[in-house]
Design a protein around this motif. Structure first.
Motif, PDB file in Angstrom:
ATOM      1  N   ALA A  16       0.878  -1.404   0.197  1.00 35.59           N
ATOM      2  CA  ALA A  16       0.020   0.231  -0.057  1.00 35.59           C
ATOM      3  C   ALA A  16       0.778   1.314   0.170  1.00 35.59           C
ATOM      4  O   ALA A  16       1.923   1.310   0.686  1.00 35.59           O
ATOM      5  CB  ALA A  16      -0.922  -0.263   1.177  1.00 35.59           C
ATOM      6  N   GLN A  17       0.430   2.162  -1.096  1.00 31.72           N
ATOM      7  CA  GLN A  17       1.252   3.560  -1.063  1.00 31.72           C
ATOM      8  C   GLN A  17       0.807   4.547   0.182  1.00 31.72           C
ATOM      9  O   GLN A  17      -0.491   4.784   0.231  1.00 31.72           O
ATOM     10  CB  GLN A  17       0.996   4.182  -2.288  1.00 31.72           C
ATOM     11  CG  GLN A  17       1.416   3.021  -3.328  1.00 31.72           C
ATOM     12  CD  GLN A  17       3.017   2.965  -3.456  1.00 31.72           C
ATOM     13  OE1 GLN A  17       3.855   3.788  -3.428  1.00 31.72           O
ATOM     14  NE2 GLN A  17       3.152   1.838  -2.947  1.00 31.72           N
ATOM     15  N   ASP A  18       1.585   4.508   1.164  1.00 27.45           N
ATOM     16  CA  ASP A  18       1.406   5.588   2.391  1.00 27.45           C
ATOM     17  C   ASP A  18       1.122   6.967   2.201  1.00 27.45           C
ATOM     18  O   ASP A  18       0.284   7.618   2.628  1.00 27.45           O
ATOM     19  CB  ASP A  18       2.390   5.171   3.403  1.00 27.45           C
ATOM     20  CG  ASP A  18       2.143   3.742   4.051  1.00 27.45           C
ATOM     21  OD1 ASP A  18       1.123   3.103   3.938  1.00 27.45           O
ATOM     22  OD2 ASP A  18       3.219   3.344   4.137  1.00 27.45           O
ATOM     23  N   SER A  19       2.105   7.562   1.272  1.00 22.48           N
ATOM     24  CA  SER A  19       2.185   9.101   1.192  1.00 22.48           C
ATOM     25  C   SER A  19       1.366   9.354   0.313  1.00 22.48           C
ATOM     26  O   SER A  19       0.947   8.437  -0.763  1.00 22.48           O
ATOM     27  CB  SER A  19       3.581   9.485   0.881  1.00 22.48           C
ATOM     28  OG  SER A  19       3.869   9.105  -0.397  1.00 22.48           O
ATOM     29  N   PRO A  20       0.656  10.543   0.334  1.00 28.52           N
ATOM     30  CA  PRO A  20      -0.220  11.130  -0.864  1.00 28.52           C
ATOM     31  C   PRO A  20       0.506  11.139  -2.248  1.00 28.52           C
ATOM     32  O   PRO A  20      -0.396  10.669  -3.313  1.00 28.52           O
ATOM     33  CB  PRO A  20      -0.611  12.418  -0.428  1.00 28.52           C
ATOM     34  CG  PRO A  20      -0.508  12.428   0.927  1.00 28.52           C
ATOM     35  CD  PRO A  20       0.742  11.607   1.450  1.00 28.52           C
ATOM     36  N   VAL A  21       1.686  11.550  -2.118  1.00 32.06           N
ATOM     37  CA  VAL A  21       2.504  11.740  -3.387  1.00 32.06           C
ATOM     38  C   VAL A  21       2.479  10.289  -4.006  1.00 32.06           C
ATOM     39  O   VAL A  21       2.366  10.137  -5.388  1.00 32.06           O
ATOM     40  CB  VAL A  21       3.804  12.232  -3.073  1.00 32.06           C
ATOM     41  CG1 VAL A  21       4.573  12.286  -4.431  1.00 32.06           C
ATOM     42  CG2 VAL A  21       3.586  13.828  -2.674  1.00 32.06           C
ATOM     43  N   ALA A  22       2.904   9.251  -3.295  1.00 30.79           N
ATOM     44  CA  ALA A  22       3.013   7.930  -4.095  1.00 30.79           C
ATOM     45  C   ALA A  22       1.830   7.291  -4.304  1.00 30.79           C
ATOM     46  O   ALA A  22       1.704   6.703  -5.298  1.00 30.79           O
ATOM     47  CB  ALA A  22       3.726   6.911  -2.976  1.00 30.79           C
ATOM     48  N   GLU A  28      -1.719   7.762 -11.057  1.00 29.87           N
ATOM     49  CA  GLU A  28      -1.569   8.212 -12.471  1.00 29.87           C
ATOM     50  C   GLU A  28      -0.964   6.941 -13.532  1.00 29.87           C
ATOM     51  O   GLU A  28      -1.321   7.100 -14.694  1.00 29.87           O
ATOM     52  CB  GLU A  28      -0.166   9.345 -12.362  1.00 29.87           C
ATOM     53  CG  GLU A  28      -0.696  10.603 -12.169  1.00 29.87           C
ATOM     54  CD  GLU A  28       0.562  11.762 -12.300  1.00 29.87           C
ATOM     55  OE1 GLU A  28       0.318  12.522 -12.954  1.00 29.87           O
ATOM     56  OE2 GLU A  28       1.623  11.349 -11.856  1.00 29.87           O
ATOM     57  N   ALA A  29       0.030   6.349 -12.802  1.00 26.47           N
ATOM     58  CA  ALA A  29       0.441   5.158 -13.445  1.00 26.47           C
ATOM     59  C   ALA A  29      -0.666   4.200 -14.106  1.00 26.47           C
ATOM     60  O   ALA A  29      -0.666   3.548 -15.295  1.00 26.47           O
ATOM     61  CB  ALA A  29       1.485   4.287 -12.853  1.00 26.47           C
ATOM     62  N   TRP A  30      -1.733   4.026 -13.227  1.00 24.67           N
ATOM     63  CA  TRP A  30      -2.907   3.127 -13.702  1.00 24.67           C
ATOM     64  C   TRP A  30      -3.455   4.043 -15.024  1.00 24.67           C
ATOM     65  O   TRP A  30      -4.092   3.271 -16.006  1.00 24.67           O
ATOM     66  CB  TRP A  30      -3.713   3.115 -12.569  1.00 24.67           C
ATOM     67  CG  TRP A  30      -4.809   2.096 -12.981  1.00 24.67           C
ATOM     68  CD1 TRP A  30      -6.275   2.423 -13.370  1.00 24.67           C
ATOM     69  CD2 TRP A  30      -4.794   0.768 -13.083  1.00 24.67           C
ATOM     70  NE1 TRP A  30      -6.922   1.189 -13.618  1.00 24.67           N
ATOM     71  CE2 TRP A  30      -5.855   0.293 -13.576  1.00 24.67           C
ATOM     72  CE3 TRP A  30      -3.770  -0.220 -13.053  1.00 24.67           C
ATOM     73  CZ2 TRP A  30      -6.204  -1.119 -13.738  1.00 24.67           C
ATOM     74  CZ3 TRP A  30      -4.026  -1.606 -13.182  1.00 24.67           C
ATOM     75  CH2 TRP A  30      -5.301  -2.053 -13.442  1.00 24.67           C
ATOM     76  N   ARG A 140       4.463  12.986 -16.808  1.00 23.22           N
ATOM     77  CA  ARG A 140       3.076  13.087 -16.048  1.00 23.22           C
ATOM     78  C   ARG A 140       3.215  14.045 -14.841  1.00 23.22           C
ATOM     79  O   ARG A 140       4.399  14.497 -14.416  1.00 23.22           O
ATOM     80  CB  ARG A 140       3.145  11.584 -15.166  1.00 23.22           C
ATOM     81  CG  ARG A 140       2.906  10.448 -16.020  1.00 23.22           C
ATOM     82  CD  ARG A 140       2.910   9.338 -15.356  1.00 23.22           C
ATOM     83  NE  ARG A 140       3.267   8.186 -16.171  1.00 23.22           N
ATOM     84  CZ  ARG A 140       3.200   6.853 -15.741  1.00 23.22           C
ATOM     85  NH1 ARG A 140       3.612   6.697 -14.470  1.00 23.22           N
ATOM     86  NH2 ARG A 140       3.208   5.704 -16.660  1.00 23.22           N
ATOM     87  N   PRO A 141       2.047  14.901 -14.549  1.00 22.59           N
ATOM     88  CA  PRO A 141       2.137  15.741 -13.540  1.00 22.59           C
ATOM     89  C   PRO A 141       2.842  15.358 -12.168  1.00 22.59           C
ATOM     90  O   PRO A 141       3.672  16.270 -11.424  1.00 22.59           O
ATOM     91  CB  PRO A 141       0.855  16.126 -13.084  1.00 22.59           C
ATOM     92  CG  PRO A 141       0.035  15.614 -14.187  1.00 22.59           C
ATOM     93  CD  PRO A 141       0.628  14.352 -14.833  1.00 22.59           C
ATOM     94  N   SER A 142       2.984  14.077 -11.719  1.00 31.03           N
ATOM     95  CA  SER A 142       3.990  13.824 -10.536  1.00 31.03           C
ATOM     96  C   SER A 142       5.539  13.860 -10.724  1.00 31.03           C
ATOM     97  O   SER A 142       6.125  13.468  -9.834  1.00 31.03           O
ATOM     98  CB  SER A 142       3.378  12.588 -10.004  1.00 31.03           C
ATOM     99  OG  SER A 142       3.393  11.578 -10.771  1.00 31.03           O
ATOM    100  N   ASP A 143       5.905  13.581 -12.146  1.00 32.04           N
ATOM    101  CA  ASP A 143       7.225  13.527 -12.385  1.00 32.04           C
ATOM    102  C   ASP A 143       7.939  14.851 -11.918  1.00 32.04           C
ATOM    103  O   ASP A 143       7.739  15.824 -12.375  1.00 32.04           O
ATOM    104  CB  ASP A 143       7.559  13.509 -13.777  1.00 32.04           C
ATOM    105  CG  ASP A 143       7.140  12.004 -14.392  1.00 32.04           C
ATOM    106  OD1 ASP A 143       7.064  10.967 -13.677  1.00 32.04           O
ATOM    107  OD2 ASP A 143       6.667  11.963 -15.406  1.00 32.04           O
TER     108      ASP A 143
END
Length: 373
Positions: A16-22, A28-30, A140-143
């Motif tokens: 599970a991805q704990d942080s909001p950024v992760a 985004e990857a999905w 992607r925006p998160s990059d």
């Protein structure tokens, strides 16, 4: 084979991805799977070198070289740096061991060495892009993309210090991507037979893998929908833009022998990309279209760690000292200070040097302007 019997290097551990950024990055990857469903190999392999860690995994020292020999040369530089550190600390035996390893790499094509008790290895990486109806996937925006135009080279590498360890947990989308990429082998008829054979062999000998931080390249549109790589993968989207503006202002005028009107058109495109950083720019009224493309980078892993160079990898250059000896034998090498007469630079090289100096001054001026007086 049950889950408990699967070797660690073949494990894809989803957590599970704990942080909001992760969590956002995984989402985004999905979405990228739907918008850009096709996965394609992005050119030739890429290389680096890594150090095995006592606590598990391999730490990447450098990554992104275009040939195994480039990485051997970089690994030799790592050993010279370690030799200097040992000398400063008074460790003469350590200094001698590190220098012996560096000198050996100057003369031999060696892909793995143990130095000061640590294993170092040249590693082979594969590059992929996603493609959909709108062409290859952009950033992607998160990059991460923190640099100002012209200043991306100041950022540290996103791969240096990265640990190649399949046991480290990953998000669901990244885990699925890793599984997809590990099943890809080079297609018959698209690559030479030896490249395909090595690709098939690697899937057996190194069935696990780790995704490194994404890279970013410039692609050029050819015709209506075909895109071809224009640069290698860069550290960030801005680094790719900077590589393109350098080409537009410096390389293209010289290599393409542009007239003044075309030079002005290329300059305008570079200015536009600096003023409004984006992922696509057209040059000369749309005659050329360039796009920043996201690149996925995978290092395969087997029971003994990350994959090293393959026999079919492009590796034309000999070690540096062997190359120097060959040039001397041909009468093409002179040490500094040797009398060999004046070798004047060509007009093309003078023009290239002038444009490089002009672009460097422009970028430094912009940087100082942003900092203020």
């Amino acid at each position: 084979m049950t889950g408990e019997q699967v070797p660690a290097y073949q494990t894809i551990k989803v957590v599970a991805q704990d942080s909001p950024v992760a969590a956002f990055s995984d989402e985004e990857a999905w979405r990228a799977r739907e918008a850009y469903p096709e996965i394609l190999a992005a050119g030739a392999a890429v290389f680096g070198h890594a150090r095995e860690r006592e606590q598990g995994g391999w730490e990447v020292i450098s990554f992104g070289e275009s040939t195994p020999q480039d990485s051997r040369d970089t690994m030799a530089s790592t050993f010279r740096r370690l030799a200097h550190q040992a000398e400063e600390s008074g460790d003469e035996a350590g200094r001698a061991e590190c220098m012996a390893a560096a000198v050996r790499l100057d003369w031999e094509k060696v892909d793995e060495l143990t130095v000061l008790g640590d294993r170092y290895r040249v590693i082979h990486g594969e590059q992929f892009i996603r493609r959909g109806a709108e062409g290859p996937e952009p950033p992607r925006p998160s990059d991460p993309d923190p640099a100002e135009p012209g200043q991306a080279y100041r950022l540290p590498s996103r791969t240096s210090g990265f640990v190649i360890d399949p046991a480290v947990g990953t998000g669901m989308s990244e885990g699925i991507l890793k599984l997809d990429l590990l099943q890809i082998v080079r297609t018959a008829g698209m690559v030479p037979p030896d490249v395909r054979r090595d690709s098939q062999r690697a899937a057996r000998t190194h069935p696990g893998g780790v995704l490194l931080p994404a890279g970013f390249m410039i692609a050029e549109r050819i015709g209506g929908a075909l895109w071809k790589p224009h640069t290698g993968a860069c550290n960030t989207p801005q680094a790719a833009r900077d590589a393109l503006t350098m080409w537009l202002r410096v390389m293209a005028p010289v290599t393409l022998q542009l007239d003044q009107a075309d030079r002005d058109a290329y300059e305008r495109a570079a200015n536009l990309l600096d003023e409004r950083p984006g992922n696509e720019v057209a040059v000369a009224d749309g005659a050329h279209v360039f796009k920043v493309v996201r690149v996925e980078r995978l290092v395969r892993v087997g029971p003994d760690g990350p994959e090293g160079p393959r026999a079919s990898d492009f590796d034309p250059d000999p070690p540096v000292e062997v190359h120097t000896r060959e040039l001397r034998e041909k009468g093409l090498w002179r040490k500094e200070g040797e009398d060999g007469g004046e070798l004047g630079a060509s007009e093309e090289m003078k023009e290239f040097a002038r444009l490089v100096e002009k672009e460097q001054a422009r970028r430094e001026g912009k940087r100082r302007g942003r900092r203020g007086p």
